[in-house]
Design a protein around this motif. Structure first.
Motif, PDB file in Angstrom:
ATOM      1  N   THR A 139       0.833  -1.202   0.000  1.00 25.60           N
ATOM      2  CA  THR A 139       0.000   0.000   0.000  1.00 25.60           C
ATOM      3  C   THR A 139       0.869   1.254   0.000  1.00 25.60           C
ATOM      4  O   THR A 139       1.832   1.337   0.764  1.00 25.60           O
ATOM      5  CB  THR A 139      -0.913   0.022   1.242  1.00 25.60           C
ATOM      6  OG1 THR A 139      -1.697  -1.177   1.263  1.00 25.60           O
ATOM      7  CG2 THR A 139      -1.832   1.227   1.212  1.00 25.60           C
ATOM      8  N   PRO A 140       0.563   2.251  -0.853  1.00 21.27           N
ATOM      9  CA  PRO A 140       1.333   3.507  -0.842  1.00 21.27           C
ATOM     10  C   PRO A 140       1.267   4.184   0.516  1.00 21.27           C
ATOM     11  O   PRO A 140       0.316   4.000   1.283  1.00 21.27           O
ATOM     12  CB  PRO A 140       0.622   4.344  -1.911  1.00 21.27           C
ATOM     13  CG  PRO A 140      -0.049   3.360  -2.798  1.00 21.27           C
ATOM     14  CD  PRO A 140      -0.452   2.218  -1.919  1.00 21.27           C
ATOM     15  N   ASN A 141       2.264   4.998   0.782  1.00 20.55           N
ATOM     16  CA  ASN A 141       2.398   5.611   2.100  1.00 20.55           C
ATOM     17  C   ASN A 141       1.169   6.421   2.490  1.00 20.55           C
ATOM     18  O   ASN A 141       0.677   6.338   3.613  1.00 20.55           O
ATOM     19  CB  ASN A 141       3.646   6.508   2.104  1.00 20.55           C
ATOM     20  CG  ASN A 141       3.932   7.079   3.480  1.00 20.55           C
ATOM     21  OD1 ASN A 141       3.620   6.478   4.492  1.00 20.55           O
ATOM     22  ND2 ASN A 141       4.527   8.266   3.517  1.00 20.55           N
ATOM     23  N   ARG A 142       0.624   7.188   1.564  1.00 23.48           N
ATOM     24  CA  ARG A 142      -0.507   8.062   1.884  1.00 23.48           C
ATOM     25  C   ARG A 142      -1.774   7.266   2.190  1.00 23.48           C
ATOM     26  O   ARG A 142      -2.637   7.733   2.924  1.00 23.48           O
ATOM     27  CB  ARG A 142      -0.778   9.032   0.733  1.00 23.48           C
ATOM     28  CG  ARG A 142       0.268  10.113   0.577  1.00 23.48           C
ATOM     29  CD  ARG A 142      -0.261  11.244  -0.264  1.00 23.48           C
ATOM     30  NE  ARG A 142      -1.364  11.939   0.395  1.00 23.48           N
ATOM     31  CZ  ARG A 142      -2.098  12.885  -0.175  1.00 23.48           C
ATOM     32  NH1 ARG A 142      -1.863  13.227  -1.435  1.00 23.48           N
ATOM     33  NH2 ARG A 142      -3.062  13.470   0.483  1.00 23.48           N
ATOM     34  N   GLY A 143      -1.917   6.090   1.615  1.00 20.75           N
ATOM     35  CA  GLY A 143      -3.111   5.301   1.847  1.00 20.75           C
ATOM     36  C   GLY A 143      -2.951   4.242   2.914  1.00 20.75           C
ATOM     37  O   GLY A 143      -3.908   3.521   3.222  1.00 20.75           O
ATOM     38  N   ARG A 144      -1.745   4.161   3.496  1.00 17.84           N
ATOM     39  CA  ARG A 144      -1.477   3.075   4.442  1.00 17.84           C
ATOM     40  C   ARG A 144      -2.315   3.227   5.713  1.00 17.84           C
ATOM     41  O   ARG A 144      -2.805   2.241   6.268  1.00 17.84           O
ATOM     42  CB  ARG A 144       0.019   3.053   4.787  1.00 17.84           C
ATOM     43  CG  ARG A 144       0.475   1.768   5.472  1.00 17.84           C
ATOM     44  CD  ARG A 144       1.982   1.768   5.639  1.00 17.84           C
ATOM     45  NE  ARG A 144       2.640   1.737   4.354  1.00 17.84           N
ATOM     46  CZ  ARG A 144       3.635   2.541   4.000  1.00 17.84           C
ATOM     47  NH1 ARG A 144       4.067   3.465   4.843  1.00 17.84           N
ATOM     48  NH2 ARG A 144       4.180   2.449   2.812  1.00 17.84           N
ATOM     49  N   ALA A 145      -2.500   4.453   6.172  1.00 15.49           N
ATOM     50  CA  ALA A 145      -3.296   4.663   7.380  1.00 15.49           C
ATOM     51  C   ALA A 145      -4.745   4.250   7.155  1.00 15.49           C
ATOM     52  O   ALA A 145      -5.349   3.563   7.979  1.00 15.49           O
ATOM     53  CB  ALA A 145      -3.225   6.125   7.811  1.00 15.49           C
ATOM     54  N   LEU A 146      -5.310   4.665   6.012  1.00 16.85           N
ATOM     55  CA  LEU A 146      -6.696   4.321   5.712  1.00 16.85           C
ATOM     56  C   LEU A 146      -6.881   2.818   5.596  1.00 16.85           C
ATOM     57  O   LEU A 146      -7.815   2.241   6.161  1.00 16.85           O
ATOM     58  CB  LEU A 146      -7.125   5.008   4.417  1.00 16.85           C
ATOM     59  CG  LEU A 146      -8.558   4.733   3.951  1.00 16.85           C
ATOM     60  CD1 LEU A 146      -9.548   5.277   4.957  1.00 16.85           C
ATOM     61  CD2 LEU A 146      -8.791   5.339   2.568  1.00 16.85           C
ATOM     62  N   VAL A 147      -5.979   2.172   4.874  1.00 21.82           N
ATOM     63  CA  VAL A 147      -6.073   0.729   4.691  1.00 21.82           C
ATOM     64  C   VAL A 147      -5.897  -0.005   6.018  1.00 21.82           C
ATOM     65  O   VAL A 147      -6.654  -0.923   6.353  1.00 21.82           O
ATOM     66  CB  VAL A 147      -5.022   0.251   3.668  1.00 21.82           C
ATOM     67  CG1 VAL A 147      -4.910  -1.271   3.669  1.00 21.82           C
ATOM     68  CG2 VAL A 147      -5.381   0.742   2.281  1.00 21.82           C
ATOM     69  N   GLY A 148      -4.886   0.410   6.775  1.00 22.64           N
ATOM     70  CA  GLY A 148      -4.629  -0.260   8.046  1.00 22.64           C
ATOM     71  C   GLY A 148      -5.805  -0.159   9.001  1.00 22.64           C
ATOM     72  O   GLY A 148      -6.072  -1.084   9.774  1.00 22.64           O
ATOM     73  N   MET A 149      -6.526   0.947   8.946  1.00 21.83           N
ATOM     74  CA  MET A 149      -7.678   1.116   9.822  1.00 21.83           C
ATOM     75  C   MET A 149      -8.870   0.300   9.334  1.00 21.83           C
ATOM     76  O   MET A 149      -9.515  -0.416  10.100  1.00 21.83           O
ATOM     77  CB  MET A 149      -8.058   2.596   9.907  1.00 21.83           C
ATOM     78  CG  MET A 149      -7.038   3.447  10.630  1.00 21.83           C
ATOM     79  SD  MET A 149      -6.837   2.967  12.350  1.00 21.83           S
ATOM     80  CE  MET A 149      -8.463   3.286  12.997  1.00 21.83           C
ATOM     81  N   LEU A 150      -9.181   0.384   8.047  1.00 24.57           N
ATOM     82  CA  LEU A 150     -10.375  -0.278   7.520  1.00 24.57           C
ATOM     83  C   LEU A 150     -10.251  -1.796   7.520  1.00 24.57           C
ATOM     84  O   LEU A 150     -11.269  -2.493   7.439  1.00 24.57           O
ATOM     85  CB  LEU A 150     -10.656   0.231   6.097  1.00 24.57           C
ATOM     86  CG  LEU A 150     -11.054   1.705   5.987  1.00 24.57           C
ATOM     87  CD1 LEU A 150     -11.342   2.071   4.543  1.00 24.57           C
ATOM     88  CD2 LEU A 150     -12.264   2.015   6.858  1.00 24.57           C
ATOM     89  N   LEU A 151      -9.041  -2.307   7.622  1.00 22.26           N
ATOM     90  CA  LEU A 151      -8.884  -3.758   7.668  1.00 22.26           C
ATOM     91  C   LEU A 151      -9.481  -4.355   8.935  1.00 22.26           C
ATOM     92  O   LEU A 151      -9.673  -5.570   9.013  1.00 22.26           O
ATOM     93  CB  LEU A 151      -7.392  -4.128   7.577  1.00 22.26           C
ATOM     94  CG  LEU A 151      -6.762  -4.055   6.190  1.00 22.26           C
ATOM     95  CD1 LEU A 151      -5.288  -4.414   6.258  1.00 22.26           C
ATOM     96  CD2 LEU A 151      -7.486  -4.954   5.211  1.00 22.26           C
ATOM     97  N   GLY A 152      -9.766  -3.518   9.923  1.00 19.55           N
ATOM     98  CA  GLY A 152     -10.370  -4.035  11.142  1.00 19.55           C
ATOM     99  C   GLY A 152     -11.878  -4.174  11.059  1.00 19.55           C
ATOM    100  O   GLY A 152     -12.491  -4.839  11.898  1.00 19.55           O
ATOM    101  N   LEU A 153     -12.515  -3.572  10.039  1.00 22.96           N
ATOM    102  CA  LEU A 153     -13.966  -3.623   9.938  1.00 22.96           C
ATOM    103  C   LEU A 153     -14.516  -5.039   9.750  1.00 22.96           C
ATOM    104  O   LEU A 153     -15.571  -5.363  10.310  1.00 22.96           O
ATOM    105  CB  LEU A 153     -14.444  -2.713   8.801  1.00 22.96           C
ATOM    106  CG  LEU A 153     -14.408  -1.212   9.091  1.00 22.96           C
ATOM    107  CD1 LEU A 153     -14.888  -0.422   7.884  1.00 22.96           C
ATOM    108  CD2 LEU A 153     -15.249  -0.879  10.311  1.00 22.96           C
ATOM    109  N   PRO A 154     -13.875  -5.898   8.946  1.00 28.20           N
ATOM    110  CA  PRO A 154     -14.403  -7.267   8.845  1.00 28.20           C
ATOM    111  C   PRO A 154     -14.501  -7.960  10.201  1.00 28.20           C
ATOM    112  O   PRO A 154     -15.464  -8.698  10.447  1.00 28.20           O
ATOM    113  CB  PRO A 154     -13.391  -7.972   7.930  1.00 28.20           C
ATOM    114  CG  PRO A 154     -12.815  -6.882   7.105  1.00 28.20           C
ATOM    115  CD  PRO A 154     -12.756  -5.691   8.004  1.00 28.20           C
ATOM    116  N   PHE A 155     -13.530  -7.719  11.070  1.00 33.13           N
ATOM    117  CA  PHE A 155     -13.582  -8.315  12.403  1.00 33.13           C
ATOM    118  C   PHE A 155     -14.808  -7.816  13.159  1.00 33.13           C
ATOM    119  O   PHE A 155     -15.536  -8.606  13.781  1.00 33.13           O
ATOM    120  CB  PHE A 155     -12.304  -7.978  13.173  1.00 33.13           C
ATOM    121  CG  PHE A 155     -12.261  -8.547  14.564  1.00 33.13           C
ATOM    122  CD1 PHE A 155     -11.691  -9.779  14.793  1.00 33.13           C
ATOM    123  CD2 PHE A 155     -12.791  -7.853  15.641  1.00 33.13           C
ATOM    124  CE1 PHE A 155     -11.642 -10.321  16.073  1.00 33.13           C
ATOM    125  CE2 PHE A 155     -12.760  -8.374  16.917  1.00 33.13           C
ATOM    126  CZ  PHE A 155     -12.180  -9.609  17.128  1.00 33.13           C
TER     127      PHE A 155
END
Length: 589
Positions: free
Chosen positions: A238-254
């Motif tokens: 994941t690109p640096n600018r989108g890493r925060a968004l991706v890292g956060m949204l990956l918790g939604l499935p849980f």
């Protein structure tokens, strides 16, 4: 080197990203990343069943003990008091029938177990204080507790169902980190997923409790063996600018699957069927593991440049970013840079040529780096406390309410809401700030529970769920923060390390909710409150990672720490000089 220009906000001077992060920014976020992101998404989909599913899988059932068959049959013959027991008001006489009281003097019956219905609600046991037991199946048809009679003098075995699973996650994290660093992120995910299918199958057919505990250990290990490399692969692509968004949204499935698990448990009241249904997303994970590409960052680090070139060519093609960069030229430069680093390491006995003992010693030497030592110690303690808080609150269902389905469903709702709220905040505030607020806010709310009177039961729900909101939101930030702190050369192992320590917190949690609560009713509240406050006070010692490129080596981490110390020293000296200048001016005046 390949570069990409980025800016956090309008009017802000854009920063230049170089190296692999610059290439990722040029490639952009698209279908390539979506395929890789399916790995942690499907892993998080079946994770709730094994981490927090104990509220349903091993929930204690109310029961009634009989000293012998004659006494039980005599009671059943008394239709007024016994035969119509299921029609009684559960809040009055019904609760007195299933009194969960063990007998003081009785002998277990000999011979085969007596079974009076297919659900094993009434049967004989080998427990001296409860020779014949009848379980209340109005909430659950069957759980691990009722199937293996974890009551009376065997009740101490019940927390082990959760603890062995969390201990398994500790070893699984180490295994997943090792395999992910050595043989690849995707291969580690695939192996862990296949093992999970096998171990879950063995669990549901296990004939005795010792085998259940063994398989719980193995199941927990297989889940975390998938999670660590899957998470690393997602963030590394994941690109640096989108890493925060991706890292956060990956918790939604849980979060969503945790609430769905409550609904699933409402309709599936048998623990074996529930475990199989909740674990089913692992089948999709196996399929995706054969389709997803390997992490090109890891391939370059391992000297497999041509494989990385193929992956990046494919990424540029499906993301339609051919016009933004010459992938072959960039890869050649990256291969040269990584090869030079590998050659320098090889001249000093590279890790691939070291014995197991020497590898262990080399890993320990990292602790002698001041920056890494602070990261290992502080982040390790934080993860212990974080998992203790999160798992402990989630498993406190049976102590808090008689409706486990509502409690777990709200837990998932609070968890998902926290992730959605925290996601935009990670772009505005630093990771450390959000983590500190989450810990301190949760700790204070748990302590406020002491001030709630019995008449204000609704307020207890508000405080507990609000505290869970803070803890869950900060936990998701921590999943983003921890991999960013560790350099690429030990990222999977570093993330596995904190996961292992987090497993310690998870392992302790059931003893706090099941054992400590019986001896000291207010004990869990104090433990949760203190954990939040202590954890929040540790974050000022750790670095901020927002808008920072991922470090590649331990030396880079140490260099970043050295520069920050010099900047603080420079600002301090500048302040002293300004103060001296003001005093000198006032003297002349």
């Amino acid at each position: 080197m390949c570069r990409a220009r980025t800016g956090e906000a309008p009017g802000e001077e854009p920063e230049t990203e170089e190296g692999f992060d610059g290439m990722l920014s040029a490639i952009g976020f698209g279908r390539w990343q979506v395929i890789v992101l399916l790995l942690p998404i499907f892993t998080m989909a079946f994770y709730p069943t094994h981490l927090l599913g104990a509220s349903f899988l091993s929930s204690p059932l109310s029961f009634r003990c009989w000293s012998d068959e004659a006494e039980m049959l005599a009671c059943i013959a008394d239709g007024e008091n016994c035969l119509n027991r299921n029609d009684l008001d559960a809040g009055a006489n019904g609760s007195s029938y299933y009194n969960s009281v063990c007998l003081t003097s009785a002998e277990p019956p000999g011979g085969d177990s007596l079974v009076f219905n297919d659900s094993y609600r009434i049967h004989s046991t080998s427990i001296s204080s409860c020779p014949i037991v009848e379980y209340d199946t109005s909430v659950f048809q069957s759980t691990v507790v009722s199937e293996f009679d974890l009551i009376c003098e065997r009740s101490y075995l019940r927390p082990l169902f959760v603890t062995l699973g969390t201990i398994g996650t500790m070893f699984g994290s180490m295994l997943g980190g090792f395999v992910g660093d050595r043989w690849g992120r995707i291969k580690a995910v695939r192996i862990g997923a296949i093992l999970n299918i096998i171990f879950v199958g063995i669990t549901v057919v296990s004939p005795n409790y010792p085998l259940i505990l063994l398989t719980r250990f193995l199941v927990g290990g297989s889940v975390s063996a998938c999670l660590v490399p899957a998470w690393s692969a997602a963030l590394e692509s994941t690109p640096n600018r989108g890493r925060a968004l991706v890292g956060m949204l990956l918790g939604l499935p849980f979060s969503f699957l945790l609430s769905a698990l409550a609904g699933l448990a409402y309709f599936i009241r048998n623990w074996k069927y529930l475990m199989m249904a909740g674990s089913s997303p692992v089948l999709l994970l196996v399929v995706v593991s054969f389709l997803a590409p390997e992490s090109p960052r890891w391939l370059l680090q391992r000297g497999r440049g041509e494989e990385a070139r193929k992956v990046l060519r494919w990424a540029v093609k499906i993301n339609r970013s051919e016009a933004k960069l010459n992938v072959d030229s960039c890869v050649d430069k990256l291969i040269k840079a990584f090869t030079e680093e590998a050659s320098a390491a090889a001249s000093k006995n590279s890790e691939n040529k070291l014995s197991a003992v020497e590898k262990f010693r080399k890993t320990l030497k990292m602790l002698f780096s001041p920056a890494m030592r602070v990261i290992f110690v502080c982040l390790g303690i934080i993860w212990i406390l974080h998992y203790l808080l999160y798992v402990g609150i989630a498993l406190n269902t049976n102590n808090f309410t008689d409706d486990p389905f509502l409690y777990v469903a709200l837990t998932g709702l609070m968890d998902g809401s926290a992730v959605i709220l925290m996601t935009p905040l990670t772009s505005c505030f630093g990771r450390r700030t959000l983590l500190m607020i989450g810990f301190l806010g949760g700790g204070v709310l748990f302590f406020l529970d002491f001030a709630v009177t019995p008449e204000l039961e609704w307020l207890r729900w508000v405080l507990v769920m609000a505290g869970l909101f803070f803890v869950a939101g900060s936990l998701q930030v921590n999943f983003l923060y921890a991999p960013e702190v560790f350099p690429t050369e030990i990222r999977a192992r570093g993330f596995a390390f904190v996961q292992v320590l987090g497993g310690i917190g998870s392992s302790v949690a059931p003893f706090i909710t099941d054992v400590l609560s019986l001896a000291v009713p207010w004990g869990p509240t104090v433990v949760f409150g203190c954990s939040g406050i202590v954890g929040g006070l540790l974050f000022p010692f750790l670095p901020e990672t927002r808008n920072q490129p991922l470090p590649e080596t331990v030396e880079e981490v140490e260099e970043i720490r050295r520069k920050k110390k010099e900047q603080k020293k420079s600002k301090s000296l500048e302040g002293v000089e300004n103060q001296c200048y003001v005093e000198d001016s006032s003297t002349h005046l």
